[in-house]
Design an enzyme around this catalytic site. Structure first.
Site, PDB file in Angstrom:
ATOM      1  N   ARG A  55       0.853  -1.115   0.006  1.00 32.79           N
ATOM      2  CA  ARG A  55       0.118   0.057   0.085  1.00 32.79           C
ATOM      3  C   ARG A  55       0.974   1.296  -0.011  1.00 32.79           C
ATOM      4  O   ARG A  55       1.997   1.292   0.273  1.00 32.79           O
ATOM      5  CB  ARG A  55      -0.936   0.143   1.173  1.00 32.79           C
ATOM      6  CG  ARG A  55      -1.975  -0.985   1.193  1.00 32.79           C
ATOM      7  CD  ARG A  55      -2.786  -1.244   2.416  1.00 32.79           C
ATOM      8  NE  ARG A  55      -3.629  -0.166   2.373  1.00 32.79           N
ATOM      9  CZ  ARG A  55      -3.823   1.025   3.470  1.00 32.79           C
ATOM     10  NH1 ARG A  55      -2.877   0.805   4.512  1.00 32.79           N
ATOM     11  NH2 ARG A  55      -4.406   2.085   3.397  1.00 32.79           N
ATOM     12  N   LYS A 120       3.911  -6.934  12.008  1.00 34.82           N
ATOM     13  CA  LYS A 120       3.163  -7.261  10.627  1.00 34.82           C
ATOM     14  C   LYS A 120       3.631  -8.856   9.822  1.00 34.82           C
ATOM     15  O   LYS A 120       4.471  -8.854   9.797  1.00 34.82           O
ATOM     16  CB  LYS A 120       3.610  -6.155   9.740  1.00 34.82           C
ATOM     17  CG  LYS A 120       2.617  -6.408   8.374  1.00 34.82           C
ATOM     18  CD  LYS A 120       2.281  -4.934   7.502  1.00 34.82           C
ATOM     19  CE  LYS A 120       1.771  -5.272   6.123  1.00 34.82           C
ATOM     20  NZ  LYS A 120       1.453  -3.803   5.788  1.00 34.82           N
ATOM     21  N   ARG A 253       0.033   5.106  18.828  1.00 41.88           N
ATOM     22  CA  ARG A 253       0.815   5.660  19.611  1.00 41.88           C
ATOM     23  C   ARG A 253       1.442   5.025  20.901  1.00 41.88           C
ATOM     24  O   ARG A 253       0.634   4.304  21.643  1.00 41.88           O
ATOM     25  CB  ARG A 253       0.021   7.007  20.117  1.00 41.88           C
ATOM     26  CG  ARG A 253       0.716   8.213  20.650  1.00 41.88           C
ATOM     27  CD  ARG A 253       0.110   9.325  21.223  1.00 41.88           C
ATOM     28  NE  ARG A 253      -0.174  10.463  20.079  1.00 41.88           N
ATOM     29  CZ  ARG A 253       0.726  11.174  19.792  1.00 41.88           C
ATOM     30  NH1 ARG A 253       2.040  10.896  19.708  1.00 41.88           N
ATOM     31  NH2 ARG A 253       0.308  12.127  18.985  1.00 41.88           N
TER      32      ARG A 253
END
Ligand code: BTN
Length: 259
Positions: A55, A120, A253
């Site tokens: 992406r 990931k 965050r």
């Protein structure tokens, strides 16, 4: 090695519908070219991609024989602007297929990252084009890191299935993924994202987390993940109220002590 006959038999597919290639630039691009040429192939896998696409124009690391790089063609009556949740649906189908094959818990990070323990594992890339008949032709690409042992991975926190399981049968995983994708995309086609939203929410790794939304050319938006809406938009609680985010990139965050 990936074996198109084994995958076709396990997924109940007719000859010619699925193809495995040794090396391509990108399975998404290659499948799009095959479709334009009128070939019957609908599902394309490759052992290696020399220009795998991620992406936001990033490259997708695709070492030979170490991942699953799969693209599937689908056609929808809706225009591209109504198909934003397609990639979320594909991510959900992939997470569920992986869990059926490997004893891991796969989370989803909006819009369509596959994660294990915050790292990931894979992702989806959907390319949309309007066809001659007005339908939208979609190429849905899934990349999964299967066994990257001994390799330099992508430059972000990543993981692979081999770190969590023993030997992984890529042919079985591919067949299950194809069946799962067909089932969920059919459901999406009939009833939209609302039909699968609850299952997506059950895997939402951003829920209740402090996050920053990054949109090129715009100020970052701070908030807290509050799930996804019926159209696949990310719901973010901000100081100015609830916002629905339809595009952009989200980073979690990390709170340091005392902040
Ligand atoms: C992402 O950035 O998370 C999306 C990655 C999508 C990678 C897959 S691998 C198979 C298909 N072909 C490509 O070139 N990209 C997708």
């Amino acid at each position: 090695m990936l074996d198109e006959h084994r995958i076709a038999a396990a997924a109940g597919l007719a000859n010619g519908v699925i193809r495995v290639e040794a090396a391509v630039d990108s399975t998404n691009s290659r499948l799009a070219r095959c479709r334009e040429a009128g070939e019957p192939v609908r599902i394309l896998l490759a052992e290696h991609q020399s220009a795998g696409r991620g992406r936001h124009g990033r490259r997708w690391l695709s070492p030979p024989g170490r991942g699953l790089y799969l693209s599937m063609a689908w056609s929808f009556q809706q225009p591209p602007r109504e198909l934003g949740a397609l990639s979320l649906t594909a991510g959900l189908a992939a997470a569920e297929a992986i869990e059926r094959q490997v004893a891991v818990r796969v989370g989803l990070k909006w819009p369509n990252d596959l994660q294990i323990d915050g790292r990931k594992l894979g992702g989806c890339l959907v390319d949309l084009a309007t066809g001659r008949n007005g339908a939208t032709n979609a190429i849905i690409g899934i990349g999964i890191n299967v066994d990257f042992r001994g390799l330099d991975g992508p430059d972000q926190p990543w993981t692979d299935l081999a770190a969590h399981a023993g030997r992984i049968d890529r042919n079985r995983l591919a067949a299950d993924l194809i069946q799962g994708l067909d089932r969920e995309l059919d459901r999406f086609n009939q009833a939209g994202f609302a039909a699968v939203a609850e299952r997506w929410r059950g895997r939402d790794v951003l829920f209740g987390r402090d996050l920053v939304l990054i949109k090129p050319g715009q100020a970052n938006l701070d908030g807290r993940g509050a799930g996804v809406d019926a159209h696949g938009g990310l719901v973010v609680e901000t100081d100015q109220g609830r916002r629905i985010v339809r595009s952009g990139e989200v980073s979690q965050r990390i709170r340091t002590h005392g902040t």
